[in-house]
Design a protein around this motif. Structure first.
Motif, PDB file in Angstrom:
ATOM      1  N   MET A   1      11.481   5.330  -8.697  1.00 57.21           N
ATOM      2  CA  MET A   1      10.856   6.540  -8.534  1.00 57.21           C
ATOM      3  C   MET A   1       9.424   6.056  -8.226  1.00 57.21           C
ATOM      4  O   MET A   1       8.907   6.974  -7.375  1.00 57.21           O
ATOM      5  N   ALA A   2       8.730   5.540  -8.955  1.00 56.77           N
ATOM      6  CA  ALA A   2       7.266   5.353  -8.570  1.00 56.77           C
ATOM      7  C   ALA A   2       7.160   4.601  -7.381  1.00 56.77           C
ATOM      8  O   ALA A   2       6.220   5.013  -6.578  1.00 56.77           O
ATOM      9  N   SER A   3       7.910   3.641  -6.941  1.00 50.67           N
ATOM     10  CA  SER A   3       8.040   2.951  -5.664  1.00 50.67           C
ATOM     11  C   SER A   3       8.395   4.181  -4.498  1.00 50.67           C
ATOM     12  O   SER A   3       7.542   4.026  -3.351  1.00 50.67           O
ATOM     13  N   ALA A   4       9.072   4.972  -4.669  1.00 47.18           N
ATOM     14  CA  ALA A   4       9.392   6.154  -3.602  1.00 47.18           C
ATOM     15  C   ALA A   4       8.184   7.085  -3.408  1.00 47.18           C
ATOM     16  O   ALA A   4       7.667   7.351  -2.319  1.00 47.18           O
ATOM     17  N   ARG A   5       7.589   7.326  -4.680  1.00 45.97           N
ATOM     18  CA  ARG A   5       6.234   8.109  -4.751  1.00 45.97           C
ATOM     19  C   ARG A   5       5.323   7.304  -3.742  1.00 45.97           C
ATOM     20  O   ARG A   5       4.198   7.909  -2.980  1.00 45.97           O
ATOM     21  N   ARG A   6       4.977   6.074  -4.038  1.00 43.97           N
ATOM     22  CA  ARG A   6       3.989   5.533  -3.507  1.00 43.97           C
ATOM     23  C   ARG A   6       4.215   5.422  -1.803  1.00 43.97           C
ATOM     24  O   ARG A   6       3.433   5.673  -1.333  1.00 43.97           O
ATOM     25  N   LEU A   7       5.474   5.097  -1.696  1.00 43.99           N
ATOM     26  CA  LEU A   7       5.651   4.977  -0.176  1.00 43.99           C
ATOM     27  C   LEU A   7       5.581   6.124   0.438  1.00 43.99           C
ATOM     28  O   LEU A   7       5.149   6.168   1.386  1.00 43.99           O
ATOM     29  N   LEU A   8       5.761   7.237  -0.238  1.00 43.59           N
ATOM     30  CA  LEU A   8       5.718   8.520   0.454  1.00 43.59           C
ATOM     31  C   LEU A   8       4.200   9.073   0.610  1.00 43.59           C
ATOM     32  O   LEU A   8       3.549   9.470   1.632  1.00 43.59           O
ATOM     33  N   THR A   9       3.346   8.653  -0.569  1.00 44.60           N
ATOM     34  CA  THR A   9       2.035   8.778  -0.592  1.00 44.60           C
ATOM     35  C   THR A   9       1.139   8.099   0.589  1.00 44.60           C
ATOM     36  O   THR A   9       0.418   8.579   1.437  1.00 44.60           O
ATOM     37  N   ALA A  72      -5.048  11.188  -4.052  1.00 41.23           N
ATOM     38  CA  ALA A  72      -4.197  10.981  -5.090  1.00 41.23           C
ATOM     39  C   ALA A  72      -3.463   9.581  -5.487  1.00 41.23           C
ATOM     40  O   ALA A  72      -3.135   9.206  -6.718  1.00 41.23           O
ATOM     41  N   ALA A  73      -3.492   8.843  -4.427  1.00 34.23           N
ATOM     42  CA  ALA A  73      -2.995   7.456  -4.639  1.00 34.23           C
ATOM     43  C   ALA A  73      -4.301   6.623  -5.517  1.00 34.23           C
ATOM     44  O   ALA A  73      -3.866   5.824  -6.364  1.00 34.23           O
ATOM     45  N   GLU A  83       0.609   0.753 -11.285  1.00 29.98           N
ATOM     46  CA  GLU A  83       0.282   1.548 -10.239  1.00 29.98           C
ATOM     47  C   GLU A  83      -0.993   0.461  -9.337  1.00 29.98           C
ATOM     48  O   GLU A  83      -0.701   0.225  -8.017  1.00 29.98           O
ATOM     49  N   ARG A  84      -1.917   0.136 -10.137  1.00 31.01           N
ATOM     50  CA  ARG A  84      -2.741  -0.549  -9.547  1.00 31.01           C
ATOM     51  C   ARG A  84      -2.575  -1.958  -9.087  1.00 31.01           C
ATOM     52  O   ARG A  84      -2.476  -2.564  -8.201  1.00 31.01           O
ATOM     53  N   ASP A  85      -1.246  -2.537  -9.828  1.00 31.35           N
ATOM     54  CA  ASP A  85      -0.758  -4.043  -9.397  1.00 31.35           C
ATOM     55  C   ASP A  85       0.328  -3.627  -8.271  1.00 31.35           C
ATOM     56  O   ASP A  85       1.103  -4.747  -8.069  1.00 31.35           O
ATOM     57  N   ALA A  86       0.555  -2.610  -7.993  1.00 26.22           N
ATOM     58  CA  ALA A  86       1.733  -2.531  -6.858  1.00 26.22           C
ATOM     59  C   ALA A  86       1.747  -3.251  -5.716  1.00 26.22           C
ATOM     60  O   ALA A  86       0.552  -3.523  -5.354  1.00 26.22           O
ATOM     61  N   ARG A  87       2.725  -3.816  -5.089  1.00 28.99           N
ATOM     62  CA  ARG A  87       2.827  -4.632  -3.940  1.00 28.99           C
ATOM     63  C   ARG A  87       2.263  -3.835  -2.681  1.00 28.99           C
ATOM     64  O   ARG A  87       1.566  -4.183  -1.943  1.00 28.99           O
ATOM     65  N   GLU A  88       2.414  -2.274  -2.770  1.00 26.77           N
ATOM     66  CA  GLU A  88       2.123  -1.382  -1.635  1.00 26.77           C
ATOM     67  C   GLU A  88       0.737  -1.357  -1.644  1.00 26.77           C
ATOM     68  O   GLU A  88       0.085  -1.002  -0.589  1.00 26.77           O
ATOM     69  N   ARG A  89      -0.033  -1.443  -2.584  1.00 25.06           N
ATOM     70  CA  ARG A  89      -1.522  -1.388  -2.701  1.00 25.06           C
ATOM     71  C   ARG A  89      -2.243  -2.592  -2.100  1.00 25.06           C
ATOM     72  O   ARG A  89      -3.625  -2.478  -1.789  1.00 25.06           O
TER      73      ARG A  89
END
Length: 90
Positions: A1-9, A72-73, A83-89
């Motif tokens: 869920m967090a990954s989908a929210r991150r990608l959408l953001t 928001a991100a 969230e801070r260590d996420a690959r998308e960031r």
């Protein structure tokens, strides 16, 4: 869920950034070309106004979209280490 929210953001931020860059670059080119267009070499005052209104509308829609998504991100990144260590960031 967090990954989908991150990608959408980040997707929304990307779309907003593209809209801002598109509008800003075209407004700048319109501003630089306005003396030539106004002199009657091509188009008219109505064309300039229509193009300017299109680019301003794009800027008005894109800027809040981009800033809202990035804000928001960043807020979520400050709240959790996951969230801070996420690959998308990166």
């Amino acid at each position: 869920m967090a990954s989908a929210r991150r990608l959408l953001t980040y997707g929304m931020a990307l779309v907003g950034l593209f809209a801002v860059l598109f509008a800003a670059s075209n407004l700048l080119s319109l501003l630089l070309a306005a003396p030539l267009l106004h002199a009657g070499l091509s188009g008219g005052v109505t064309d300039i106004r229509q193009e300017a209104s299109l680019y301003l509308a794009t800027l008005i829609v894109g800027l809040p979209l981009w800033l809202g998504a990035i804000t928001a991100a960043n807020r979520r990144a400050r709240q959790t280490t996951e969230e801070r260590d996420a690959r998308e960031r990166r």
